[in-house]
Design an enzyme around this catalytic site. Structure first.
Site, short mmCIF file in Angstrom:
data_model
loop_
_atom_site.label_atom_id
_atom_site.label_comp_id
_atom_site.label_asym_id
_atom_site.label_seq_id
_atom_site.Cartn_x
_atom_site.Cartn_y
_atom_site.Cartn_z
CB THR A 48 21.90 20.21 21.04
OG1 THR A 48 22.57 19.96 22.27
CG2 THR A 48 20.79 19.17 20.90
CG ASP A 49 26.77 18.92 23.20
OD1 ASP A 49 25.63 19.20 23.61
OD2 ASP A 49 27.81 19.23 23.82
CD GLU A 50 21.55 18.65 26.29
OE1 GLU A 50 20.59 17.96 26.60
OE2 GLU A 50 21.85 19.71 26.87
CE1 TYR A 97 16.67 21.17 23.26
CE2 TYR A 97 18.58 20.13 24.27
CZ TYR A 97 18.04 21.05 23.38
OH TYR A 97 18.87 21.84 22.61
CE LYS A 119 17.76 20.94 18.52
NZ LYS A 119 17.31 22.14 17.77
P1 NAD Z 1 16.03 29.82 23.26
O1 NAD Z 1 15.03 29.02 24.05
O2 NAD Z 1 16.75 30.93 23.92
O3 NAD Z 1 15.32 30.43 21.98
C1 NAD Z 1 14.42 29.68 21.20
C2 NAD Z 1 13.63 30.65 20.33
O4 NAD Z 1 12.73 29.90 19.53
C3 NAD Z 1 12.78 31.63 21.14
O5 NAD Z 1 12.90 32.94 20.62
C4 NAD Z 1 11.36 31.12 20.95
O6 NAD Z 1 10.37 32.14 21.01
C5 NAD Z 1 11.44 30.50 19.58
N1 NAD Z 1 10.44 29.44 19.38
C6 NAD Z 1 10.17 28.40 20.22
N2 NAD Z 1 9.17 27.66 19.69
C7 NAD Z 1 8.81 28.24 18.51
C8 NAD Z 1 7.85 27.92 17.52
N3 NAD Z 1 7.05 26.86 17.64
N4 NAD Z 1 7.75 28.73 16.44
C9 NAD Z 1 8.56 29.81 16.31
N5 NAD Z 1 9.48 30.17 17.23
C10 NAD Z 1 9.60 29.38 18.32
O7 NAD Z 1 17.03 28.74 22.66
P2 NAD Z 1 18.59 28.86 22.32
O8 NAD Z 1 19.37 28.46 23.50
O9 NAD Z 1 18.85 30.15 21.65
O10 NAD Z 1 18.72 27.67 21.24
C11 NAD Z 1 18.52 27.91 19.86
C12 NAD Z 1 18.78 26.63 19.09
O11 NAD Z 1 20.12 26.20 19.31
C13 NAD Z 1 17.89 25.47 19.53
O12 NAD Z 1 17.55 24.74 18.38
C14 NAD Z 1 18.79 24.63 20.44
O13 NAD Z 1 18.40 23.28 20.42
C15 NAD Z 1 20.14 24.86 19.81
N6 NAD Z 1 21.30 24.76 20.71
C16 NAD Z 1 21.35 25.48 21.87
C17 NAD Z 1 22.49 25.41 22.68
C18 NAD Z 1 22.61 26.20 23.96
O14 NAD Z 1 23.57 26.01 24.71
N7 NAD Z 1 21.69 27.11 24.27
C19 NAD Z 1 23.57 24.60 22.29
C20 NAD Z 1 23.45 23.87 21.10
C21 NAD Z 1 22.33 23.97 20.31
O1 DAU Z 2 24.84 20.89 25.28
C1 DAU Z 2 24.04 21.80 24.60
C2 DAU Z 2 22.80 22.08 25.41
O2 DAU Z 2 23.21 22.89 26.51
C3 DAU Z 2 21.69 22.76 24.62
O3 DAU Z 2 21.25 21.91 23.61
C4 DAU Z 2 20.52 23.13 25.54
O4 DAU Z 2 19.55 23.85 24.82
C5 DAU Z 2 21.05 23.99 26.66
O5 DAU Z 2 20.01 24.29 27.57
C6 DAU Z 2 22.19 23.28 27.40
O6 DAU Z 2 21.70 22.13 28.14
P1 DAU Z 2 22.22 21.80 29.63
O7 DAU Z 2 21.19 20.99 30.29
O8 DAU Z 2 23.61 21.30 29.60
O9 DAU Z 2 22.27 23.33 30.20
P2 DAU Z 2 21.82 23.92 31.61
O10 DAU Z 2 22.32 25.33 31.67
O11 DAU Z 2 20.38 23.67 31.91
O12 DAU Z 2 22.68 23.04 32.63
C7 DAU Z 2 24.10 23.04 32.59
C8 DAU Z 2 24.59 22.10 33.67
O13 DAU Z 2 24.27 22.68 34.96
C9 DAU Z 2 23.89 20.75 33.68
O14 DAU Z 2 24.82 19.75 34.09
C10 DAU Z 2 22.79 20.89 34.74
C11 DAU Z 2 23.41 21.85 35.73
N1 DAU Z 2 22.45 22.75 36.43
C12 DAU Z 2 21.54 23.44 35.68
C13 DAU Z 2 20.63 24.27 36.30
C14 DAU Z 2 19.61 25.00 35.47
C15 DAU Z 2 22.54 22.90 37.81
O15 DAU Z 2 23.40 22.31 38.47
N2 DAU Z 2 21.64 23.75 38.39
C16 DAU Z 2 20.68 24.42 37.71
O16 DAU Z 2 19.87 25.15 38.35
#
Ligand code: NAD
Ligand code: DAU
Length: 351
Positions: free
Chosen positions: A131-133, A156, A160
């Site tokens: 992730t970019d975080e 988190y 990562k």
């Molecule tokens: P998600 O939470 O929707 O899915 C995660 C999946 O991993 C789930 O199916 C869960 O059951 C499985 N999992 C969790 N712990 C596990 C374990 N111990 N063993 C096996 N399976 C397990 O997450 P997502 O948003 O799809 O993110 C997927 C990946 O991409 C993550 O590594 C996250 O850090 C990365 N990522 C997410 C975003 C985003 O915006 N969602 C952006 C950049 C990177």
């Molecule tokens: O940048 C990549 C990341 O983006 C991934 O690595 C993470 O897995 C993914 O969850 C996401 O993280 P964020 O914290 O940016 O996403 P989230 O949707 O939780 O929040 C987006 C923005 O909105 C953030 O600034 C917090 C704000 N927010 C979020 C929630 C859940 C609110 O204002 N209200 C809310 O209820």
């Protein structure tokens, strides 16, 4: 012909990656290892679960014997590792879960891959999805490049970042063939409604308050999930061993502006009076340690591997809204049970 272990394939991004690989590469065997936590959902893959090149294994990436057995039994030659605890707010209340899966789980996979592939001279790849975080918050200016120093600020992002360091350490120390990508915020179908966009869609649909942290001034860079899955495909096949690639949408939005756009799209889709969704916007207590801004410079991926985002935000949000409105049963299923408890604990102090 490849035999790929995809971890976390039942989650949001993982399900789009699994679908893409199963459909685009019928001569590959795809093994999806997922423990099915609250965000893992096999309904996300119901359209491809009968494909002969798709195999599901329910299990934990931290289970060494299970992962060793999968490598031995199927002679896996590649890993695309997405399994993670992924929600920042949950990492604030339950940090240990994030260390367990994101750090220890990743090291377990790396170690088993090292042991298995040390004896195999073939064309292996361990692809770590990050992730970019990990780069921490930006101020008003600047972009994250692949050489930006790590500065994670939440449990988190710290977990990562730690996993990324272990992946690079296994490359440096054991010559494990790795590639890493760091992506910005994704949105699209199958997104669990704890994250901003699907939470807002669900709440607007049910005429519930839309909780916006602080003043809604925080900035994120949004990418449609199908474009992320395409980028992962490109990097998996063309990325250089040992390299990192940033993935982003060149698409920065303040949270409040994004939610206003979403509200307009929801008004139209639900045939409600213009402005009625926006009336649900409710400012609530800010996230603790809330990172101000993320913005990715994806030039390396564009210039070196020829990837581009293809879906613009308005089109992507319309597709996303349509999907959620057409998949009421999915939404009802994932928002029953544990979700209600999470929502009560996390939001009811605010709203
Ligand atoms: P998600 O939470 O929707 O899915 C995660 C999946 O991993 C789930 O199916 C869960 O059951 C499985 N999992 C969790 N712990 C596990 C374990 N111990 N063993 C096996 N399976 C397990 O997450 P997502 O948003 O799809 O993110 C997927 C990946 O991409 C993550 O590594 C996250 O850090 C990365 N990522 C997410 C975003 C985003 O915006 N969602 C952006 C950049 C990177
Ligand atoms: O940048 C990549 C990341 O983006 C991934 O690595 C993470 O897995 C993914 O969850 C996401 O993280 P964020 O914290 O940016 O996403 P989230 O949707 O939780 O929040 C987006 C923005 O909105 C953030 O600034 C917090 C704000 N927010 C979020 C929630 C859940 C609110 O204002 N209200 C809310 O209820």
């Amino acid at each position: 012909m490849k035999k790929i272990l995809i971890t976390g394939g039942a989650g949001f991004i993982g399900s789009h990656v699994v679908r893409r690989f199963v459909q685009q590469y019928p001569d590959y065997q795809i093994y999806n290892l997922d423990k099915l936590n609250y965000a893992g959902n096999l309904q996300n893959l119901s359209d491809i679960e009968q494909n002969p090149n798709y195999h599901f294994i329910m299990g934990d990436i931290c289970n060494m014997a299970l992962v060793q057995n999968l490598f031995n039994k199927h002679a896996l030659d590649s890993v695309i590792h997405l399994a993670a605890e992924s929600h920042v707010d949950r990492s604030i209340s339950h940090p240990i879960d994030f260390v367990q899966t994101n750090v220890l789980g990743t090291v377990n996979l790396l170690n088993v891959a090292k042991e298995a592939w040390g004896k195999m001279p073939s064309d292996n790849r361990f692809y770590h999805v990050s992730t970019d975080e990990v780069y921490g918050p930006l101020g008003v200016n600047g972009l994250f490049t692949e050489t930006t120093a790590y500065d994670p600020k939440s449990p988190y992002s710290a977990s990562k970042a730690s996993s990324d360091h272990f992946v690079r350490a296994f490359h440096n120390t054991y010559n494990l063939p790795i590639v890493i990508s760091n992506c910005s915020n994704n949105y699209g179908p199958n997104h669990f409604p704890e994250k901003l966009i699907p939470l807002a869609i669900n709440n607007i649909k049910n005429k519930q308050p839309i909780p916006i942290y602080g003043k809604g001034e925080n900035i994120r860079d949004w990418l449609y999930v199908i474009d992320h899955a395409r980028a992962i495909d490109t990097i998996f096949h063309q990325g250089i061993n040992g390299e990192t690639y940033n993935i982003g949408g060149f698409n920065e939005w303040k949270n409040i502006d994004l939610i206003h756009l979403l509200c307009r799209i929801m008004d139209e889709a639900m045939k409600r009076p213009s402005g009625s969704s926006a009336e649900l916007i409710t400012f609530v207590n800010d996230r603790s340690g809330h990172d101000y801004r993320y913005a990715i410079d994806a030039t390396k991926l564009v210039n070196e591997l020829g990837w581009q985002p293809s879906i613009k935000i308005e089109e992507g949000l319309k597709k996303t809204v349509t999907w959620y409105l057409e998949n009421e049963q999915w939404l009802r299923h994932v928002t029953s049970g544990e979700y209600q408890a999470y929502y009560q604990t996390h939001y009811n102090k605010n709203i």
